[in-house]
Design a protein around this motif. Sequence first.
Motif, PDB file in Angstrom:
ATOM      1  N   TRP A  41       2.754  -2.428   9.216  1.00 45.73           N
ATOM      2  CA  TRP A  41       3.053  -1.832   7.914  1.00 45.73           C
ATOM      3  C   TRP A  41       4.387  -1.129   8.053  1.00 45.73           C
ATOM      4  CZ3 TRP A  41       0.242  -2.637   3.559  1.00 45.73           C
ATOM      5  CH2 TRP A  41      -1.007  -3.242   3.734  1.00 45.73           C
ATOM      6  N   ASN A  83       0.878  -1.164   0.000  1.00 39.47           N
ATOM      7  CA  ASN A  83       0.000   0.000   0.000  1.00 39.47           C
ATOM      8  C   ASN A  83       0.917   1.216   0.000  1.00 39.47           C
ATOM      9  OD1 ASN A  83      -1.369   2.162   2.104  1.00 39.47           O
ATOM     10  ND2 ASN A  83      -2.827   1.337   0.621  1.00 39.47           N
ATOM     11  N   ALA A  84       0.839   2.001  -1.066  1.00 42.17           N
ATOM     12  CA  ALA A  84       1.745   3.138  -1.249  1.00 42.17           C
ATOM     13  C   ALA A  84       3.183   2.630  -1.169  1.00 42.17           C
ATOM     14  CB  ALA A  84       1.435   4.245  -0.251  1.00 42.17           C
ATOM     15  N   PRO A 119      -5.763  -0.959  -1.995  1.00 46.19           N
ATOM     16  CA  PRO A 119      -6.109   0.445  -1.799  1.00 46.19           C
ATOM     17  C   PRO A 119      -6.313   0.734  -0.313  1.00 46.19           C
ATOM     18  CG  PRO A 119      -7.996  -0.763  -2.661  1.00 46.19           C
ATOM     19  CD  PRO A 119      -6.842  -1.718  -2.626  1.00 46.19           C
ATOM     20  N   ASP A 120      -6.320   2.004   0.048  1.00 42.83           N
ATOM     21  CA  ASP A 120      -6.500   2.401   1.449  1.00 42.83           C
ATOM     22  C   ASP A 120      -7.757   1.788   2.064  1.00 42.83           C
ATOM     23  OD1 ASP A 120      -4.202   3.934   1.261  1.00 42.83           O
ATOM     24  OD2 ASP A 120      -5.274   5.822   0.942  1.00 42.83           O
ATOM     25  N   SER A 121      -8.837   1.687   1.280  1.00 42.57           N
ATOM     26  CA  SER A 121     -10.101   1.161   1.819  1.00 42.57           C
ATOM     27  C   SER A 121      -9.973  -0.293   2.261  1.00 42.57           C
ATOM     28  CB  SER A 121     -11.212   1.294   0.771  1.00 42.57           C
ATOM     29  OG  SER A 121     -10.874   0.560  -0.396  1.00 42.57           O
ATOM     30  N   CYS A 140       3.043  -4.918   4.205  1.00 45.51           N
ATOM     31  CA  CYS A 140       2.430  -5.554   5.372  1.00 45.51           C
ATOM     32  C   CYS A 140       3.254  -6.772   5.760  1.00 45.51           C
ATOM     33  CB  CYS A 140       1.008  -5.964   5.016  1.00 45.51           C
ATOM     34  SG  CYS A 140       0.100  -6.757   6.353  1.00 45.51           S
ATOM     35  N   GLU A 196       4.551   1.168   1.530  1.00 45.11           N
ATOM     36  CA  GLU A 196       4.670   0.303   2.703  1.00 45.11           C
ATOM     37  C   GLU A 196       4.276  -1.126   2.354  1.00 45.11           C
ATOM     38  OE1 GLU A 196       4.068   3.043   6.576  1.00 45.11           O
ATOM     39  OE2 GLU A 196       2.204   2.447   5.579  1.00 45.11           O
ATOM     40  N   ARG A 234      -6.828  -1.713   2.971  1.00 42.27           N
ATOM     41  CA  ARG A 234      -5.790  -1.708   4.010  1.00 42.27           C
ATOM     42  C   ARG A 234      -6.404  -1.455   5.384  1.00 42.27           C
ATOM     43  NH1 ARG A 234      -0.180   1.731   4.731  1.00 42.27           N
ATOM     44  NH2 ARG A 234      -0.089   1.475   6.980  1.00 42.27           N
ATOM     45  N   SER A 235      -7.350  -0.560   5.455  1.00 42.23           N
ATOM     46  CA  SER A 235      -7.949  -0.210   6.753  1.00 42.23           C
ATOM     47  C   SER A 235      -8.702  -1.384   7.374  1.00 42.23           C
ATOM     48  CB  SER A 235      -8.871   0.996   6.606  1.00 42.23           C
ATOM     49  OG  SER A 235     -10.006   0.664   5.817  1.00 42.23           O
ATOM     50  N   ARG A 236      -9.029  -2.404   6.576  1.00 44.20           N
ATOM     51  CA  ARG A 236      -9.757  -3.576   7.098  1.00 44.20           C
ATOM     52  C   ARG A 236      -8.844  -4.754   7.405  1.00 44.20           C
ATOM     53  NH1 ARG A 236     -13.526  -2.465   2.531  1.00 44.20           N
ATOM     54  NH2 ARG A 236     -12.707  -4.380   1.611  1.00 44.20           N
ATOM     55  N   SER A 276      -1.289  -5.217  -4.544  1.00 48.06           N
ATOM     56  CA  SER A 276      -1.495  -3.859  -4.022  1.00 48.06           C
ATOM     57  C   SER A 276      -2.904  -3.751  -3.481  1.00 48.06           C
ATOM     58  CB  SER A 276      -1.284  -2.823  -5.126  1.00 48.06           C
ATOM     59  OG  SER A 276       0.056  -2.818  -5.531  1.00 48.06           O
TER      60      SER A 276
END
Length: 168
Positions: A125, A19-20, A103-105, A24, A22, A107-109, A101
């Motif tokens: 991360w 993600n960007a 997306p932020d949406s 995991c 970073e 990654r937040s989960r 990859s």
Amino acid sequence: MTHSQPSGVLVRACALVLNADEVCLIHRLRAEGDQYSVPGGLRHLGEGTAAALARELQEELGLDTDQLPEPPVLRWVQDQTTTRPGTTEPFERLHLIHTLSVPDSIRSRIATTEQDANDTTQVVWVPLAEAAVLDLYPAVGAVLSAPADTSIGPVELPPMVDGTYRWR
């Protein structure tokens, strides 16, 4: 649930979840020092690599690969023949290392602790430049500092062997 394992070298499907800038990683505290693992696990007997990767990412991170904008892509293959601390038997794996990859949406989960661990193993991360110099399992640090050439198929990485890889 216990699954049968084939004899011979076991196959581990894993993924650099990006993600960007970073990646995991699963962070384990060991007596010998910190270990950072690329999420993934062993392929079960009769299970395809894509299915094994999807299952492992769901079990460890709560990540549903069917919700990704692009499917995981196999980038690297790495052989491992090492000796684990306290044993004399060779420890062998064939690592099939994918990239994906999120997306932020999504990654937040992703879980903040490893979902199938019996403890509170952290999911972290880490900036790619920092991850490149960590003790990683498998030993993929060198590829984190250079982008993958997506025009070619999977690249074989130098093998993990005693003398070049240290268990933690």
